[in-house]
Design a protein around this motif. Structure first.
Motif, PDB file in Angstrom:
ATOM      1  N   PHE A 261       0.736  -1.293   0.083  1.00 49.07           N
ATOM      2  CA  PHE A 261      -0.175   0.050   0.056  1.00 49.07           C
ATOM      3  C   PHE A 261       0.968   1.334   0.005  1.00 49.07           C
ATOM      4  N   GLY A 262       2.222   1.116   0.845  1.00 48.93           N
ATOM      5  CA  GLY A 262       3.005   2.189   0.492  1.00 48.93           C
ATOM      6  C   GLY A 262       2.368   3.403   1.649  1.00 48.93           C
ATOM      7  N   ASP A 263       1.625   3.214   2.650  1.00 55.63           N
ATOM      8  CA  ASP A 263       1.238   3.936   3.795  1.00 55.63           C
ATOM      9  C   ASP A 263       2.363   3.756   4.826  1.00 55.63           C
ATOM     10  N   VAL A 264       3.249   2.813   4.880  1.00 53.30           N
ATOM     11  CA  VAL A 264       4.345   2.533   5.740  1.00 53.30           C
ATOM     12  C   VAL A 264       5.415   2.066   4.870  1.00 53.30           C
ATOM     13  N   THR A 265       6.229   2.740   4.787  1.00 55.29           N
ATOM     14  CA  THR A 265       7.838   2.546   4.291  1.00 55.29           C
ATOM     15  C   THR A 265       8.897   2.955   4.903  1.00 55.29           C
ATOM     16  N   PRO A 266       9.985   1.607   5.054  1.00 57.36           N
ATOM     17  CA  PRO A 266      10.851   1.985   5.752  1.00 57.36           C
ATOM     18  C   PRO A 266      12.016   2.865   5.017  1.00 57.36           C
ATOM     19  N   HIS A 267      12.922   3.765   5.695  1.00 56.42           N
ATOM     20  CA  HIS A 267      13.613   4.633   5.344  1.00 56.42           C
ATOM     21  C   HIS A 267      15.077   4.321   5.601  1.00 56.42           C
ATOM     22  N   THR A 268      15.315   3.280   6.113  1.00 65.37           N
ATOM     23  CA  THR A 268      16.581   2.764   6.541  1.00 65.37           C
ATOM     24  C   THR A 268      17.084   1.454   5.721  1.00 65.37           C
ATOM     25  N   GLU A 269      18.447   1.312   5.819  1.00 63.80           N
ATOM     26  CA  GLU A 269      18.842  -0.033   5.013  1.00 63.80           C
ATOM     27  C   GLU A 269      18.306  -1.140   5.727  1.00 63.80           C
ATOM     28  N   PRO A 270      18.535  -1.396   6.852  1.00 62.41           N
ATOM     29  CA  PRO A 270      18.180  -2.515   7.612  1.00 62.41           C
ATOM     30  C   PRO A 270      16.514  -2.860   7.550  1.00 62.41           C
ATOM     31  N   GLY A 271      15.938  -1.743   7.684  1.00 58.51           N
ATOM     32  CA  GLY A 271      14.432  -1.904   7.331  1.00 58.51           C
ATOM     33  C   GLY A 271      14.019  -2.178   5.861  1.00 58.51           C
ATOM     34  N   ARG A 272      14.652  -1.883   4.977  1.00 63.97           N
ATOM     35  CA  ARG A 272      14.410  -2.301   3.849  1.00 63.97           C
ATOM     36  C   ARG A 272      15.108  -3.708   3.558  1.00 63.97           C
ATOM     37  N   PHE A 273      16.018  -4.109   3.972  1.00 66.88           N
ATOM     38  CA  PHE A 273      16.564  -5.599   4.013  1.00 66.88           C
ATOM     39  C   PHE A 273      15.662  -6.629   4.696  1.00 66.88           C
ATOM     40  N   ILE A 274      14.660  -6.002   5.831  1.00 68.24           N
ATOM     41  CA  ILE A 274      13.920  -7.048   6.296  1.00 68.24           C
ATOM     42  C   ILE A 274      12.652  -7.046   5.441  1.00 68.24           C
ATOM     43  N   VAL A 275      12.193  -5.872   5.044  1.00 67.40           N
ATOM     44  CA  VAL A 275      10.966  -5.784   4.291  1.00 67.40           C
ATOM     45  C   VAL A 275      10.920  -6.824   2.989  1.00 67.40           C
ATOM     46  N   SER A 276      12.240  -6.516   2.454  1.00 67.33           N
ATOM     47  CA  SER A 276      12.577  -7.421   1.233  1.00 67.33           C
ATOM     48  C   SER A 276      12.432  -8.920   1.697  1.00 67.33           C
ATOM     49  N   GLY A 277      13.055  -9.492   2.632  1.00 69.03           N
ATOM     50  CA  GLY A 277      13.117 -10.775   2.798  1.00 69.03           C
ATOM     51  C   GLY A 277      11.781 -11.402   3.119  1.00 69.03           C
ATOM     52  N   GLU A 278      11.038 -10.576   4.029  1.00 74.08           N
ATOM     53  CA  GLU A 278       9.827 -10.904   4.238  1.00 74.08           C
ATOM     54  C   GLU A 278       8.754 -10.876   3.259  1.00 74.08           C
ATOM     55  N   ALA A 279       8.896  -9.917   2.069  1.00 71.70           N
ATOM     56  CA  ALA A 279       8.226 -10.033   0.750  1.00 71.70           C
ATOM     57  C   ALA A 279       8.503 -11.399  -0.028  1.00 71.70           C
ATOM     58  N   VAL A 280       9.938 -11.600  -0.017  1.00 73.74           N
ATOM     59  CA  VAL A 280      10.273 -13.140  -0.983  1.00 73.74           C
ATOM     60  C   VAL A 280       9.466 -14.319  -0.054  1.00 73.74           C
ATOM     61  N   CYS A 281       9.615 -14.270   1.015  1.00 73.33           N
ATOM     62  CA  CYS A 281       8.987 -15.493   2.045  1.00 73.33           C
ATOM     63  C   CYS A 281       7.308 -15.409   1.800  1.00 73.33           C
ATOM     64  N   GLY A 282       6.715 -14.124   1.764  1.00 72.17           N
ATOM     65  CA  GLY A 282       5.327 -14.280   1.313  1.00 72.17           C
ATOM     66  C   GLY A 282       5.150 -14.852  -0.160  1.00 72.17           C
ATOM     67  N   PHE A 283       6.132 -14.407  -0.981  1.00 80.56           N
ATOM     68  CA  PHE A 283       5.796 -15.025  -2.475  1.00 80.56           C
ATOM     69  C   PHE A 283       5.890 -16.518  -2.368  1.00 80.56           C
ATOM     70  N   PHE A 284       6.919 -17.058  -1.557  1.00 75.82           N
ATOM     71  CA  PHE A 284       6.909 -18.518  -1.422  1.00 75.82           C
ATOM     72  C   PHE A 284       5.724 -19.110  -0.947  1.00 75.82           C
ATOM     73  N   LEU A 285       5.126 -18.435   0.063  1.00 76.25           N
ATOM     74  CA  LEU A 285       4.027 -19.022   0.913  1.00 76.25           C
ATOM     75  C   LEU A 285       2.566 -19.189  -0.217  1.00 76.25           C
ATOM     76  N   PHE A 286       2.671 -18.155  -1.032  1.00 77.33           N
ATOM     77  CA  PHE A 286       1.489 -18.233  -1.759  1.00 77.33           C
ATOM     78  C   PHE A 286       1.852 -19.037  -2.817  1.00 77.33           C
ATOM     79  N   ALA A 287       3.047 -19.566  -3.279  1.00 79.79           N
ATOM     80  CA  ALA A 287       3.213 -20.408  -4.320  1.00 79.79           C
ATOM     81  C   ALA A 287       3.006 -21.727  -3.663  1.00 79.79           C
ATOM     82  N   PHE A 288       3.344 -21.813  -2.342  1.00 80.84           N
ATOM     83  CA  PHE A 288       2.850 -23.360  -1.742  1.00 80.84           C
ATOM     84  C   PHE A 288       1.489 -23.400  -1.653  1.00 80.84           C
ATOM     85  N   LEU A 289       0.776 -22.426  -1.447  1.00 76.22           N
ATOM     86  CA  LEU A 289      -0.720 -22.243  -1.191  1.00 76.22           C
ATOM     87  C   LEU A 289      -1.243 -22.660  -2.430  1.00 76.22           C
ATOM     88  N   THR A 290      -0.747 -22.364  -3.744  1.00 74.90           N
ATOM     89  CA  THR A 290      -1.273 -22.440  -4.921  1.00 74.90           C
ATOM     90  C   THR A 290      -1.260 -23.795  -5.395  1.00 74.90           C
TER      91      THR A 290
END
Length: 299
Positions: A261-290
């Motif tokens: 949605f973009g209403d919450v956006t990380p502005h630090t490098e550690p935050g972007r790294f955490i968000v990127s990892g969680e997004a990848v994990c979410g992608f795999f979970l959706f692939a598993f679900l499908t």
């Protein structure tokens, strides 16, 4: 005069292939039926004929509460028999064909099902969970549950088909692990290692695509765990200090569902790294679900 059955060989361990010296031979089906009428335990017998067919054909011969211990039915075509509450312990089924048989509440323990076949049978694959040692004989496990899978699909038994496919994939993983262990220092093993690790992860998270409940449980645990992480590192992820667990849960859900949605956006490098990892994990979970929904709902 008896006719010796052809000897079948397998690449499994020697002790698993052979019975102790079995002296007692059963030379006709009537002798076996007589033994079954006299005792509930059949020990160390060698069934010689190539056929064992119900004498009540076209109706099955019903056998209840009988324990077969160290009995060989190798190279025998067993037709129109119904086994109920029976136990097969350390029995040989080398090349055995079960034709139009029914197995209800039976158990197979430490048996050898080398080249066994099931045709037109009613048989729950869970009855074979103790049939083979888990640490060896992966080729036997693959063949056994492949036969059970083919039989259940031909007989239109979807529940049995799902169970057989789940166990078939488990034995695939065991065979791959055995191959990697045996050739650990080869280049090919290192290339196939990620495939094995992904298969194990898929098995743990979703039961190899056959356990929707396990996938939902693992997804819930991962979602709650990630929520706690995001709550602890809120200042890295663009959350205000006064925001609590609900906001962290909202951010986690948005990230893992890849809505962004973009209403919450990380502005630090550690935050972007955490968000990127969680997004990848979410992608795999959706692939598993499908994959899981496809396997469960496809005919």
């Amino acid at each position: 005069m008896t006719i010796d059955k052809p000897h079948l060989k397998s690449n499994t361990e020697e002790g698993f292939l052979k019975l102790p010296d079995v002296k007692d031979e059963i030379n006709c089906d009537h002798d076996l039926i007589k033994l079954l009428s006299e005792s509930t335990t059949i020990n160390r017998k060698l069934y010689i004929p190539f056929h064992l067919k119900s004498s009540y054909s076209p109706w099955p011969h019903i056998i209840k509460n009988v324990t077969f211990c160290e009995v060989s039915f190798s190279r025998t075509e067993v037709e129109l028999f119904e086994f109920t509450d029976c136990v097969f312990e350390r029995c040989l089924f080398l090349g055995t064909i079960f034709l139009n048989c029914r197995f209800s509440s039976c158990r197979f323990v430490d048996c050898n099902p080398y080249r066994v076949q099931f045709i037109g049978c009613f048989v729950d694959p869970t009855q074979f969970d103790q049939c083979l040692p888990k640490g060896r004989s992966a080729n036997l496990g693959l063949h056994l549950f492949q036969q059970l899978l083919l039989n259940s699909r031909q007989q239109v038994q979807p529940d049995f088909s799902d169970e057989a496919q789940f166990r078939f994939r488990r034995w695939q993983h065991r065979q791959l692990r055995a191959e990697l262990t045996a050739n650990f220092f080869t280049r090919r093993s290192w290339k196939r290692a990620p495939q094995y690790l992904l298969a194990v992860l898929f098995d743990i998270a979703a039961g190899s695509g056959m356990r929707l409940g396990r996938l939902l449980l693992s997804s819930t645990v991962f979602l709650l765990s990630t929520t706690v992480v995001n709550w602890q590192f809120a200042h890295y992820l663009g959350l205000n200090d006064e925001k609590g667990v609900i906001d962290a849960f909202y951010l986690t859900t948005v990230i893992m569902t890849t809505l962004g949605f973009g209403d919450v956006t990380p502005h630090t490098e550690p935050g972007r790294f955490i968000v990127s990892g969680e997004a990848v994990c979410g992608f795999f979970l959706f692939a598993f679900l499908t994959s899981t929904l496809y396997r469960r709902l496809s005919p």
